[in-house]
Design a protein around this motif. Sequence first.
Motif, PDB file in Angstrom:
ATOM      1  N   SER A 142      25.615  15.193  82.138  1.00  0.00           N
ATOM      2  CA  SER A 142      26.256  15.340  80.775  1.00  0.00           C
ATOM      3  C   SER A 142      25.969  16.445  79.801  1.00  0.00           C
ATOM      4  CB  SER A 142      25.847  13.920  80.047  1.00  0.00           C
ATOM      5  OG  SER A 142      26.536  13.933  78.653  1.00  0.00           O
ATOM      6  N   GLY A 143      26.984  17.102  79.626  1.00  0.00           N
ATOM      7  CA  GLY A 143      27.363  18.040  78.623  1.00  0.00           C
ATOM      8  C   GLY A 143      26.489  17.587  77.255  1.00  0.00           C
ATOM      9  N   ALA A 144      27.133  16.447  76.812  1.00  0.00           N
ATOM     10  CA  ALA A 144      26.436  15.941  75.299  1.00  0.00           C
ATOM     11  C   ALA A 144      24.807  15.726  75.320  1.00  0.00           C
ATOM     12  CB  ALA A 144      27.096  14.595  75.209  1.00  0.00           C
ATOM     13  N   ARG A 145      24.484  15.518  76.697  1.00  0.00           N
ATOM     14  CA  ARG A 145      22.975  15.314  76.626  1.00  0.00           C
ATOM     15  C   ARG A 145      22.190  16.597  76.575  1.00  0.00           C
ATOM     16  NH1 ARG A 145      19.638  11.633  81.339  1.00  0.00           N
ATOM     17  NH2 ARG A 145      17.752  12.519  80.819  1.00  0.00           N
ATOM     18  N   GLY A 146      22.635  17.403  77.136  1.00  0.00           N
ATOM     19  CA  GLY A 146      22.286  18.748  76.976  1.00  0.00           C
ATOM     20  C   GLY A 146      22.210  19.264  75.625  1.00  0.00           C
ATOM     21  N   ARG A 147      23.376  19.247  75.359  1.00  0.00           N
ATOM     22  CA  ARG A 147      23.751  19.716  73.943  1.00  0.00           C
ATOM     23  C   ARG A 147      22.925  19.108  72.686  1.00  0.00           C
ATOM     24  NH1 ARG A 147      28.954  19.685  75.628  1.00  0.00           N
ATOM     25  NH2 ARG A 147      29.305  17.805  74.421  1.00  0.00           N
ATOM     26  N   GLU A 148      22.598  17.873  72.670  1.00  0.00           N
ATOM     27  CA  GLU A 148      21.892  17.203  71.931  1.00  0.00           C
ATOM     28  C   GLU A 148      20.276  17.094  72.141  1.00  0.00           C
ATOM     29  OE1 GLU A 148      23.650  13.238  72.091  1.00  0.00           O
ATOM     30  OE2 GLU A 148      25.648  13.675  71.401  1.00  0.00           O
ATOM     31  N   ARG A 149      20.019  16.590  73.258  1.00  0.00           N
ATOM     32  CA  ARG A 149      18.378  16.546  73.487  1.00  0.00           C
ATOM     33  C   ARG A 149      17.691  18.021  73.727  1.00  0.00           C
ATOM     34  NH1 ARG A 149      17.640  11.269  77.565  1.00  0.00           N
ATOM     35  NH2 ARG A 149      19.265  10.190  76.775  1.00  0.00           N
ATOM     36  N   VAL A 150      18.427  18.925  74.268  1.00  0.00           N
ATOM     37  CA  VAL A 150      17.993  20.327  74.655  1.00  0.00           C
ATOM     38  C   VAL A 150      18.368  21.311  73.492  1.00  0.00           C
ATOM     39  CG1 VAL A 150      17.826  22.104  76.195  1.00  0.00           C
ATOM     40  CG2 VAL A 150      18.119  19.891  77.013  1.00  0.00           C
ATOM     41  N   LEU A 151      19.317  21.438  73.232  1.00  0.00           N
ATOM     42  CA  LEU A 151      20.049  22.589  72.273  1.00  0.00           C
ATOM     43  C   LEU A 151      19.603  22.233  70.770  1.00  0.00           C
ATOM     44  CD1 LEU A 151      23.156  23.926  73.821  1.00  0.00           C
ATOM     45  CD2 LEU A 151      20.955  24.664  74.209  1.00  0.00           C
ATOM     46  N   ARG A 152      19.846  20.972  70.732  1.00  0.00           N
ATOM     47  CA  ARG A 152      19.754  20.621  69.047  1.00  0.00           C
ATOM     48  C   ARG A 152      18.211  19.911  69.005  1.00  0.00           C
ATOM     49  NH1 ARG A 152      22.566  15.083  67.641  1.00  0.00           N
ATOM     50  NH2 ARG A 152      20.433  14.307  68.447  1.00  0.00           N
ATOM     51  N   ASP A 153      17.521  19.454  69.847  1.00  0.00           N
ATOM     52  CA  ASP A 153      16.194  18.648  69.388  1.00  0.00           C
ATOM     53  C   ASP A 153      15.425  19.559  70.261  1.00  0.00           C
ATOM     54  OD1 ASP A 153      17.616  16.621  67.965  1.00  0.00           O
ATOM     55  OD2 ASP A 153      17.756  15.231  69.780  1.00  0.00           O
ATOM     56  N   ILE A 181      20.464  19.296  81.246  1.00  0.00           N
ATOM     57  CA  ILE A 181      20.685  20.578  81.700  1.00  0.00           C
ATOM     58  C   ILE A 181      21.347  21.479  80.762  1.00  0.00           C
ATOM     59  CG2 ILE A 181      21.131  20.068  84.241  1.00  0.00           C
ATOM     60  CD1 ILE A 181      24.321  20.128  83.477  1.00  0.00           C
ATOM     61  N   TRP A 182      20.946  22.706  80.664  1.00  0.00           N
ATOM     62  CA  TRP A 182      21.553  23.979  79.877  1.00  0.00           C
ATOM     63  C   TRP A 182      21.632  25.414  80.713  1.00  0.00           C
ATOM     64  CZ3 TRP A 182      17.448  27.746  78.356  1.00  0.00           C
ATOM     65  CH2 TRP A 182      16.104  27.341  78.611  1.00  0.00           C
ATOM     66  N   TRP A 183      22.545  26.090  79.913  1.00  0.00           N
ATOM     67  CA  TRP A 183      23.105  27.177  80.726  1.00  0.00           C
ATOM     68  C   TRP A 183      22.047  28.254  80.755  1.00  0.00           C
ATOM     69  CZ3 TRP A 183      26.649  25.122  83.597  1.00  0.00           C
ATOM     70  CH2 TRP A 183      27.649  24.326  83.006  1.00  0.00           C
ATOM     71  N   ALA A 184      21.700  28.910  81.644  1.00  0.00           N
ATOM     72  CA  ALA A 184      20.959  30.160  81.644  1.00  0.00           C
ATOM     73  C   ALA A 184      21.221  30.972  82.679  1.00  0.00           C
ATOM     74  CB  ALA A 184      19.305  29.781  81.576  1.00  0.00           C
ATOM     75  N   GLY A 185      21.312  32.349  82.538  1.00  0.00           N
ATOM     76  CA  GLY A 185      21.656  33.186  83.626  1.00  0.00           C
ATOM     77  C   GLY A 185      20.137  34.205  84.109  1.00  0.00           C
ATOM     78  N   GLN A 186      20.566  34.524  85.082  1.00  0.00           N
ATOM     79  CA  GLN A 186      19.017  35.315  85.709  1.00  0.00           C
ATOM     80  C   GLN A 186      18.830  36.429  84.920  1.00  0.00           C
ATOM     81  OE1 GLN A 186      20.846  36.134  89.428  1.00  0.00           O
ATOM     82  NE2 GLN A 186      19.415  34.705  90.602  1.00  0.00           N
ATOM     83  N   ALA A 187      19.657  36.853  83.877  1.00  0.00           N
ATOM     84  CA  ALA A 187      19.194  37.714  83.059  1.00  0.00           C
ATOM     85  C   ALA A 187      17.976  37.450  81.900  1.00  0.00           C
ATOM     86  CB  ALA A 187      20.320  38.461  82.011  1.00  0.00           C
ATOM     87  N   GLN A 188      17.725  36.233  81.917  1.00  0.00           N
ATOM     88  CA  GLN A 188      16.544  35.526  81.174  1.00  0.00           C
ATOM     89  C   GLN A 188      15.512  36.600  81.804  1.00  0.00           C
ATOM     90  OE1 GLN A 188      15.945  31.504  81.585  1.00  0.00           O
ATOM     91  NE2 GLN A 188      16.119  31.399  83.766  1.00  0.00           N
TER      92      GLN A 188
END
Length: 325
Positions: free
Chosen positions: A266-277, A284-291
């Motif tokens: 769920s995108g909402a799950r990623g935005r709320e639990r990861v990006l916000r909290d 899940i949250w987006w990340a490229g190999q550039a990290q």
Amino acid sequence: MRTRITELLGIEHPIVCGGMMGVGTAPLIAAVAEAGALGFLSALTQPDPEALDAEIRRTRDLTDKPFGVNLTLLPTIRPVPYAEYRDVIIANGIPVVETAGSSPAEHLPALRDAGILVVHKVVAVRHAITAERLGVDALSVDGFECAGHPGEEDIPGLVLVPAVARQVDLPLIASGGFATGGGLVAALALGADAVNMGTRFVASAEAAVHENVKEQIVANTERDTRLVFRKFRNTARVARNAISERILEIEAEDGSTFDDIAALASGARGRERVLRDGHIDDGIWWAGQAQGLIDRTLTCAQIVESIVEDAEALIDGRLSALTRF
């Protein structure tokens, strides 16, 4: 450093921050604009067209420099009022729109009539040819290294960018794996006119995400991403964490369907639990190999300045010296 993209989009540096769901909001996009690059607000980060209108106005309170809006066209469980989002973009006089996902053909006449430039994201040469035929103004070419959806053909930017450049005449923005001045020089050498960076700008002071996310990007290497949803031909590159690993386990099971991973993905799950909290392993949250190329959090101004300075030093120094041999 002037290119077809800087001239077309009216920006100082050939650097773009493409639309990022949950991240492309006013504080980041205004900071990117103030740094002389171009950022795209993410329209669908906003819950409705009225909220997008407010976010555009909030961005303009923070900068008087140009910025764009990303409109991602994908199948969704709930119908998205794309025409209404588009009308808000037009009403606000946004100069450039970044489209991604499905064909932008339905929206091009209205955007063109309003004098809005369209940059379309592509992951294959055939998509680039089609987009040029439709009449878009520029292309963002997403190599396999990128965060988000890199397509199903696994073509890295080192091959995809020049392959597209051989087939179309449009200005190109290279996306996927870029976070340094050397990357910018390489992209220009391959036939691109700018680079697009997402993960690098997430690890910026102005990105409105939890500090834990930024620290994780800095700590991660190029090996710390996972490709999920491959079984369902909707491949997505995300950060390696407990949730992405569990999704891969379920995908590997015989007879598993997307319904079996829907709650985890769920995108909402990623935005709320990861990006916000800041609970790194809770969605899940987006990340490229550039990290793997990012070793600290910087302001957007520092990111852009360091990349441009390093690129110019590389061109004037090492590459110039090579011509004497």
